[in-house]
Design an enzyme around this catalytic site. Structure first.
Site, PDB file in Angstrom:
ATOM      1  N   ASP A  25      45.902  45.173 130.116  1.00 21.28           N
ATOM      2  CA  ASP A  25      45.473  45.994 128.974  1.00 21.28           C
ATOM      3  C   ASP A  25      44.079  45.574 128.535  1.00 21.28           C
ATOM      4  OD1 ASP A  25      45.151  47.255 126.512  1.00 21.28           O
ATOM      5  OD2 ASP A  25      46.541  45.897 125.472  1.00 21.28           O
ATOM      6  N   ASN A  27      41.857  47.441 126.551  1.00 25.29           N
ATOM      7  CA  ASN A  27      41.367  47.856 125.228  1.00 25.29           C
ATOM      8  C   ASN A  27      42.225  47.338 124.079  1.00 25.29           C
ATOM      9  OD1 ASN A  27      43.606  49.453 125.314  1.00 25.29           O
ATOM     10  ND2 ASN A  27      42.522  51.419 125.248  1.00 25.29           N
ATOM     11  N   ASP A  33      45.978  49.718 131.238  1.00 17.49           N
ATOM     12  CA  ASP A  33      45.076  50.860 131.414  1.00 17.49           C
ATOM     13  C   ASP A  33      44.276  50.726 132.709  1.00 17.49           C
ATOM     14  OD1 ASP A  33      43.211  48.883 130.569  1.00 17.49           O
ATOM     15  OD2 ASP A  33      43.583  49.433 128.484  1.00 17.49           O
ATOM     16  N   ASP A 206      57.947  61.147 143.671  1.00 15.37           N
ATOM     17  CA  ASP A 206      59.047  60.820 142.762  1.00 15.37           C
ATOM     18  C   ASP A 206      60.235  61.751 143.021  1.00 15.37           C
ATOM     19  OD1 ASP A 206      59.757  59.286 140.253  1.00 15.37           O
ATOM     20  OD2 ASP A 206      60.025  61.315 139.488  1.00 15.37           O
ATOM     21  N   GLU A 267      60.314  58.702 147.527  1.00 18.08           N
ATOM     22  CA  GLU A 267      61.391  58.034 146.803  1.00 18.08           C
ATOM     23  C   GLU A 267      62.622  58.923 146.981  1.00 18.08           C
ATOM     24  OE1 GLU A 267      63.060  56.713 142.438  1.00 18.08           O
ATOM     25  OE2 GLU A 267      62.160  58.660 142.769  1.00 18.08           O
TER      26      GLU A 267
HETATM   27  C1  GLC Z   1      62.081  58.058 139.519  1.00 13.68           C
HETATM   28  C2  GLC Z   1      61.237  57.028 138.823  1.00 13.68           C
HETATM   29  C3  GLC Z   1      61.888  56.687 137.523  1.00 13.68           C
HETATM   30  C4  GLC Z   1      61.949  57.937 136.673  1.00 13.68           C
HETATM   31  C5  GLC Z   1      62.663  59.059 137.416  1.00 13.68           C
HETATM   32  C6  GLC Z   1      62.442  60.376 136.756  1.00 13.68           C
HETATM   33  O1  GLC Z   1      63.325  57.580 139.871  1.00 13.68           O
HETATM   34  O2  GLC Z   1      61.049  55.923 139.662  1.00 13.68           O
HETATM   35  O3  GLC Z   1      61.218  55.659 136.850  1.00 13.68           O
HETATM   36  O4  GLC Z   1      62.637  57.664 135.486  1.00 13.68           O
HETATM   37  O5  GLC Z   1      62.180  59.195 138.723  1.00 13.68           O
HETATM   38  O6  GLC Z   1      61.135  60.818 136.966  1.00 13.68           O
END
Ligand code: GLC
Length: 545
Positions: A25, A27, A33, A206, A267
């Site tokens: 961080d 700031n 950030d 994601d 993911e």
């Molecule tokens: C994925 C992310 C998680 C988030 C979820 C919803 O699993 O890693 O942190 O809460 O998606 O976007």
């Protein structure tokens, strides 16, 4: 040049996950950030990683710590500006680090202009077509359209005052997009191009397994999953549907239109390596996180089975494996490995089992050498190189994860692995931000021994182990992409070799293990006893091919 240097970088990369809120961080507002990341690039270069993955930095109401995106081509003022992001990408490249950003295609924030337009439209209006709106069940539509559950707890449906319901597989502030809509598909391809044009090297996708919902949206039935628990089902009405693969084939074409080996990592919490391999077929994504490794118990048989099935399944798709021990959604592995039950990713660790952090740390050190010796790429979650344990005593009133409220205070959620990093000094904020600035989650009073400053140059520290391992991994021609051969070893010991001249031994048995005669130890995760490896110790050794 060795073959390892000519293969695409993502086949063997070690990628450091920056959870931006908690990294550094600059700031002093208590939240990490972009300027903070820029100031720590030399640390990452010296650590020896190849790339960073930065969690969402887009404008967001921060209901789910930035995974609720209100504008995919902006930067939240908490973190900086688009110009700051461009400067970071440039500087990272100057330090020899690639940059991967997070893209969140399953849902937007409810503050996104697309959802605001959908709300303003009448039921059935075209603006609603970007999301998943349905009438309710029951005589007056007062019941949700089906029995789907939010991953964070409660129903996956919320009703609007006009009577329609909308789907949200996560928080109600994260409405699911409708990927049958051509507008949604086109707009996301434009988002990819926007960031590729700004120099990013790739995207972490994601919830890559969630985008397509089964037609007719049938009920889940009795085996609805629990909060934060991934599915074990193959034919599931909203996870891992075949239709997601068309989307990724189109995304691959976008990436392939750019020079510089741009890449994707999915993911995808799916039912095993065979299903995961479908995401990394040649025309699709480059890599996917291997969560089966993360969820495996600390046990030789369990680990070996995951390693074998992963290498076989991904190898037959022509893709490299990735190895992950921790991330911002799971209990930190020092803590997981310090409990009697090491299996699973532990989101429900409010069930307190006795914890032995010394044991967890020894195992985490051994696990690091195992992970970094395996064929393919690996992920390091910020703070794992410092050996951080899960922060399990955050007062309930300070918990931020929406899981805590949505689960009716049954599941504490994921804040314990998201506590801001300790960099230096002997009291909070430990150099995370300027003195006096109070971090968005409290740091434990006991963390002064975990700071990067305290560990640098200490040959017994976790930081030193990661630096040494990453340095050797870069130099040694056997490490990174490639294959492995299992060697005979006593029960409870994992021993595999990689050519040329390398082997990794991990002692998960209860007795000391004597490595093969004539081998020389390159690096060990803990003190050796004479020439032998005590329990919960790993070593990289030389062998004759
Ligand atoms: C994925 C992310 C998680 C988030 C979820 C919803 O699993 O890693 O942190 O809460 O998606 O976007």
């Amino acid at each position: 040049m060795h073959v390892k240097d000519s293969a695409p970088w993502w086949r063997s990369a070690v990628i450091y996950q920056i959870y931006i809120r908690s990294f550094a961080d600059q700031n002093g507002d208590g939240v990490g950030d972009i300027a903070g990341i820029r100031s720590r690039l030399p640390y990452l270069r010296d650590l020896g990683v190849d790339a960073v993955w930065i969690t969402p930095w887009y404008p967001s109401p921060m209901v789910d710590a930035g995974y609720d995106v209100a504008d995919y081509t902006g930067i939240d003022p908490l973190f900086g500006s688009v110009a700051d992001a461009e400067a970071l990408i440039r500087e990272a490249h100057d330090h020899g680090l690639r940059v991967i950003t997070d893209i969140v295609p399953n849902h937007t924030s409810d503050r996104h202009p697309w959802f605001q337009a959908a709300l303003a439209a009448a039921p059935g209006g075209p603006a609603r077509d970007r999301y998943v709106f349905r009438p309710g069940r029951g005589s007056g539509g007062e019941l949700p359209p089906n029995d789907w559950r939010s991953v964070f707890g409660g129903s996956a449906w919320t009703r609007l005052p006009d009577g329609e319901w909308y789907l949200h597989l996560f928080a109600k502030e994260q409405p699911d997009l409708n990927w049958e809509s051509p507008d949604v598909r086109r707009d996301f391809e434009d988002v990819l191009a926007f960031w590729f044009d700004r120099g990013v090297d790739g995207f972490r996708i994601d919830v890559a397994h969630g985008l397509i919902k089964q037609e007719g949206m049938p009920d889940l039935g009795a085996d609805g999953e629990d909060v934060l628990e991934p599915t074990k089902r193959i034919d599931h009405p909203h996870w891992d549907r075949d239709g997601v693969h068309d989307i990724y084939r189109a995304w691959r074409r976008v990436a392939d239109g750019y020079t510089g080996e741009r890449t994707f990592v999915a993911e995808a919490w799916v039912a095993g390596p065979g299903r995961l391999a479908r995401y990394v077929r040649p025309e699709e994504l480059h890599t996917a996180f291997n969560f089966d490794f993360l969820r495996a118990p600390w046990d030789a048989g369990g680990l070996r089975a995951v390693i074998d099935t992963t290498l076989e399944a991904l190898g037959s798709a022509g893709a490299p494996a990735t190895w992950v021990l921790s991330n911002h959604d799971v209990v930190r592995h020092v803590t997981r490995y310090g409990r009697p039950h090491t299996e699973g990713h532990g989101p429900r660790h409010d069930v307190r089992e006795p914890l032995d952090l010394g044991l967890g740390t020894r195992r985490a050190r051994a696990a690091a050498l195992l992970m970094l010796a395996l064929p393919g790429g690996a992920y390091v979650y910020q703070g794992e190189e410092l050996g951080l344990p899960e922060a399990e005593d955050i007062p309930e009133t300070l918990l931020q994860d929406p899981v805590w409220e949505r689960s009716g205070h049954r599941v504490r959620g994921r804040d314990g692995c998201r506590v801001p990093l300790p960099w230096s000094g002997d009291a909070p904020p430990y150099g995370f931000g300027p003195d006096g600035a109070s971090p968005w989650l409290p740091q434990p009073e006991t963390w002064k021994e975990f700071t990067a400053e305290a560990q640098a140059g200490d040959s017994g520290s976790m930081l030193d182990l990661y630096r040494a391992a990453l340095r050797l991994r870069r130099e040694h021609p056997a490490l990174g992409d490639g294959g492995l051969r299992w060697q005979t070893a006593p029960e409870g010991v994992l021993l595999f070799s990689r050519s040329p001249g390398f082997a990794c031994a991990v002692n998960l048995s209860g007795t000391p293990y004597e490595p093969p005669a004539d081998s020389e130890v390159l690096l060990a995760s803990g003190p050796l006893d004479g020439g032998s490896l005590p329990p919960d110790t790993a070593a990289w050794i030389t062998v004759n091919d």
